[in-house]
Design an enzyme around this catalytic site. Structure first.
Site, PDB file in Angstrom:
ATOM      1  N   LYS A  45      35.295  31.742  40.596  1.00  0.00           N
ATOM      2  CA  LYS A  45      36.688  32.083  40.933  1.00  0.00           C
ATOM      3  C   LYS A  45      37.481  32.352  39.643  1.00  0.00           C
ATOM      4  CE  LYS A  45      40.498  31.918  43.541  1.00  0.00           C
ATOM      5  NZ  LYS A  45      40.831  33.004  44.460  1.00  0.00           N
ATOM      6  N   ASN A 150      39.195  40.437  35.546  1.00  0.00           N
ATOM      7  CA  ASN A 150      39.879  40.717  36.811  1.00  0.00           C
ATOM      8  C   ASN A 150      41.008  41.719  36.572  1.00  0.00           C
ATOM      9  OD1 ASN A 150      41.553  40.660  39.071  1.00  0.00           O
ATOM     10  ND2 ASN A 150      40.998  38.553  39.576  1.00  0.00           N
ATOM     11  N   SER A 152      41.984  43.570  39.167  1.00  0.00           N
ATOM     12  CA  SER A 152      41.927  43.989  40.569  1.00  0.00           C
ATOM     13  C   SER A 152      42.676  43.113  41.558  1.00  0.00           C
ATOM     14  CB  SER A 152      40.459  44.072  40.999  1.00  0.00           C
ATOM     15  OG  SER A 152      39.772  42.888  40.657  1.00  0.00           O
ATOM     16  N   CYS A 153      43.163  41.946  41.145  1.00  0.00           N
ATOM     17  CA  CYS A 153      43.824  41.055  42.103  1.00  0.00           C
ATOM     18  C   CYS A 153      45.062  41.768  42.665  1.00  0.00           C
ATOM     19  CB  CYS A 153      44.203  39.761  41.411  1.00  0.00           C
ATOM     20  SG  CYS A 153      44.821  38.540  42.546  1.00  0.00           S
ATOM     21  N   LYS A 190      36.162  44.286  36.889  1.00  0.00           N
ATOM     22  CA  LYS A 190      36.317  44.444  38.348  1.00  0.00           C
ATOM     23  C   LYS A 190      37.615  45.204  38.604  1.00  0.00           C
ATOM     24  CE  LYS A 190      36.251  41.771  42.660  1.00  0.00           C
ATOM     25  NZ  LYS A 190      36.062  40.415  43.218  1.00  0.00           N
ATOM     26  N   ASN A 217      37.457  44.994  44.882  1.00  0.00           N
ATOM     27  CA  ASN A 217      38.254  43.841  45.295  1.00  0.00           C
ATOM     28  C   ASN A 217      38.877  44.227  46.645  1.00  0.00           C
ATOM     29  OD1 ASN A 217      40.062  41.589  45.455  1.00  0.00           O
ATOM     30  ND2 ASN A 217      39.981  41.420  43.228  1.00  0.00           N
ATOM     31  N   THR A 218      39.655  43.332  47.220  1.00  0.00           N
ATOM     32  CA  THR A 218      40.278  43.594  48.517  1.00  0.00           C
ATOM     33  C   THR A 218      41.278  44.748  48.429  1.00  0.00           C
ATOM     34  OG1 THR A 218      41.769  41.818  47.917  1.00  0.00           O
ATOM     35  CG2 THR A 218      39.991  41.275  49.431  1.00  0.00           C
TER      36      THR A 218
HETATM   37  C1  LIG Z   1      40.494  34.352  49.905  1.00  0.00           C
HETATM   38  C2  LIG Z   1      39.997  35.303  48.877  1.00  0.00           C
HETATM   39  C3  LIG Z   1      40.218  35.027  47.540  1.00  0.00           C
HETATM   40  C4  LIG Z   1      39.763  35.901  46.560  1.00  0.00           C
HETATM   41  N1  LIG Z   1      39.949  35.592  45.243  1.00  0.00           N
HETATM   42  C5  LIG Z   1      39.472  36.436  44.283  1.00  0.00           C
HETATM   43  C6  LIG Z   1      39.592  36.102  42.903  1.00  0.00           C
HETATM   44  O1  LIG Z   1      40.108  35.047  42.518  1.00  0.00           O
HETATM   45  N2  LIG Z   1      39.095  36.986  41.998  1.00  0.00           N
HETATM   46  C7  LIG Z   1      38.492  38.154  42.363  1.00  0.00           C
HETATM   47  O2  LIG Z   1      38.043  38.931  41.495  1.00  0.00           O
HETATM   48  N3  LIG Z   1      38.343  38.488  43.680  1.00  0.00           N
HETATM   49  C8  LIG Z   1      38.825  37.661  44.629  1.00  0.00           C
HETATM   50  N4  LIG Z   1      38.647  37.975  45.956  1.00  0.00           N
HETATM   51  C9  LIG Z   1      37.978  39.245  46.325  1.00  0.00           C
HETATM   52  C10 LIG Z   1      36.495  39.046  46.647  1.00  0.00           C
HETATM   53  O3  LIG Z   1      35.785  38.571  45.523  1.00  0.00           O
HETATM   54  C11 LIG Z   1      35.851  40.379  47.120  1.00  0.00           C
HETATM   55  O4  LIG Z   1      35.998  41.342  46.091  1.00  0.00           O
HETATM   56  C12 LIG Z   1      36.482  40.912  48.403  1.00  0.00           C
HETATM   57  O5  LIG Z   1      36.747  39.875  49.325  1.00  0.00           O
HETATM   58  C13 LIG Z   1      35.601  41.976  49.077  1.00  0.00           C
HETATM   59  O6  LIG Z   1      34.351  41.435  49.448  1.00  0.00           O
HETATM   60  P1  LIG Z   1      33.983  41.041  50.992  1.00  0.00           P
HETATM   61  O7  LIG Z   1      34.186  42.273  51.809  1.00  0.00           O
HETATM   62  O8  LIG Z   1      32.570  40.556  50.920  1.00  0.00           O
HETATM   63  O9  LIG Z   1      34.957  39.975  51.381  1.00  0.00           O
HETATM   64  C14 LIG Z   1      39.087  37.099  46.943  1.00  0.00           C
HETATM   65  C15 LIG Z   1      38.876  37.357  48.307  1.00  0.00           C
HETATM   66  C16 LIG Z   1      39.306  36.492  49.270  1.00  0.00           C
HETATM   67  C17 LIG Z   1      39.067  36.806  50.734  1.00  0.00           C
END
Ligand SMILES: Cc1cc2nc3c(=O)[nH]c(=O)nc-3n(C[C@H](O)[C@H](O)[C@H](O)COP(=O)(O)O)c2cc1C
Length: 376
Positions: A45, A150, A152-153, A190, A217-218
């Site tokens: 994380k 990161n 990408s957040c 990322k 990322n999301t």
């Molecule tokens: C609750 C949550 C917290 C996340 N926190 C981070 C983070 O701290 N750093 C990061 O690079 N991505 C973070 N992500 C993004 C995920 O690592 C990933 O890129 C994203 O969820 C897409 O993958 P998935 O479709 O498998 O969920 C987070 C995603 C979720 C759902």
């Protein structure tokens, strides 16, 4: 024995499946459980030096859809299928000092597993660039095998952080270069998917010295509004801010981003994320050119660290290699990128017989193409 291992940015992974930086990798206990379950690597994380306080209440919800109406909702509906995750969680609320001894202990317990640590700072001044270096040095000295920056957040108010870096070629390059000045381990960037041509920002990261690009990322998004209460399905005191969409719903969009990347840089390293819950989805990313893939949402829904997900991914890859042995596939490298070049301009797709299409342009008749004015 089938060989599932890959070498990615110089690191040896016993399989190409990683938990992405997210709740499944937010603690020492989770990461140890993840390695015991069989994940080839984890990205811890994201860690920062700035203050982090999460919103009141839930940080993540899952959206589901039902066959009858196709409506998407966070409300529990019988017989509903997973559509996506939605989150507004910030980075780790534990600081670098908390993480350092844990990184060391995790590596001591699992020396052959790959531990990548995600880090984040600002980019507005030299102090922020030094913060990136402090984080990078702290994590690598503690034993991290690699760093993920990161960029990408999606939940940042600060203009010099997270996805706001990932939207700016200059900042991508400068921050990557600052980290590379001190890094002795591979550096992955990322990137946010929320940009027009992600290959531009990737190019900037590579110019700064990045060893790999990670996507997605999301995606920036809002939760649906409840038609009865007229409130967002997740809110605090009626208020919401833009959050991130993950899970099955983002697979096609993430693939489009990854295709932009791997087609622009066929010789570079990429780690694919977005909507992976089984080998079927992971295969897409490998065929587009990724050397590793990462998982978040599916793992969150499977005992927090995805023991069944990784078992199925490993089994899926093993069976795929066995099924395709006569094609000469013995490991991921043998089929990596073999569908990258199938993505072409619309006008290059075959039309019905006796018709022509020039991408919406009028066809040139009779004469050679006009000579551009500058060189005439
Ligand atoms: C609750 C949550 C917290 C996340 N926190 C981070 C983070 O701290 N750093 C990061 O690079 N991505 C973070 N992500 C993004 C995920 O690592 C990933 O890129 C994203 O969820 C897409 O993958 P998935 O479709 O498998 O969920 C987070 C995603 C979720 C759902």
């Amino acid at each position: 024995m089938t060989d599932l291992s890959v070498v990615f940015t110089g690191l040896h992974f016993e399989n190409p499946f990683l938990l992405s930086s997210a709740p499944p990798t937010e603690s020492e206990t989770n990461i140890l459980r993840a390695f015991d379950a069989g994940w080839g690597g984890v990205v811890a994380k994201t860690i920062g030096l700035h203050p982090v306080v999460n919103v009141y209440g839930a940080r993540t919800k899952f959206m589901r859809t039902v066959v009858e109406t196709s409506s998407v909702s966070m409300k529990k509906q019988p017989g509903a299928a997973l559509h996506s995750s939605w989150n507004w969680e910030l980075i780790s609320d534990k600081g670098l000092d908390w993480w350092i001894p844990r990184i060391t202990r995790i590596k001591q317990a699992h020396p052959t597993k790959m531990l990548i640590v995600s880090i984040m700072a600002g980019s507005g001044n030299d102090k922020e660039l030094r913060a990136w270096q402090t984080l990078a040095q702290g994590c690598q000295d503690a034993g991290a095998d690699g760093l993920e920056l990161n960029f990408s957040c999606p939940h940042m108010d600060r203009k010099d952080m997270g996805s706001n870096i990932g939207r700016d070629e200059g900042l991508c390059s400068v921050v990557t270069e600052a980290v590379k000045e001190v890094a002795r381990v591979p550096v992955w960037c990322k990137l946010t998917p929320s940009t027009t041509d992600i290959a531009l920002e990737a190019g900037a990261c590579f110019r700064g010295g990045a060893d790999a690009i990670v996507s997605s990322n999301t995606f920036p998004s809002l939760p649906p509004i409840d038609p009865e209460t007229l409130e967002f399905e997740i809110n605090v005191d009626g208020l919401v801010s833009s959050g991130g969409l993950g899970g099955p719903a983002i697979l096609p969009q993430s693939l489009a981003k990854m295709a932009q990347l791997t087609r622009a840089f066929p010789d570079r390293s990429f780690s694919g994320i977005g909507g992976i819950s089984s080998f079927r989805e992971a295969l897409n990313y490998f065929l587009l050119g990724c050397g590793t893939v990462q998982v978040c949402t599916a793992a969150m829904l499977d005992q927090a660290v995805g023991p069944n997900v990784i078992r199925n991914l490993n089994r899926g890859l093993t069976e795929f290699l066995e099924r395709n042995a006569e094609r000469g596939f013995t490991r991921v490298e043998d089929f990596r990128g073999i569908r990258r070049d199938r993505i072409v301009a619309q006008s290059q797709i075959r039309r019905p017989a006796d018709t022509e299409y020039h991408g919406g342009e009028e066809p040139m008749e009779g004469y050679a193409e006009p000579v551009p004015a500058a060189s005439a």
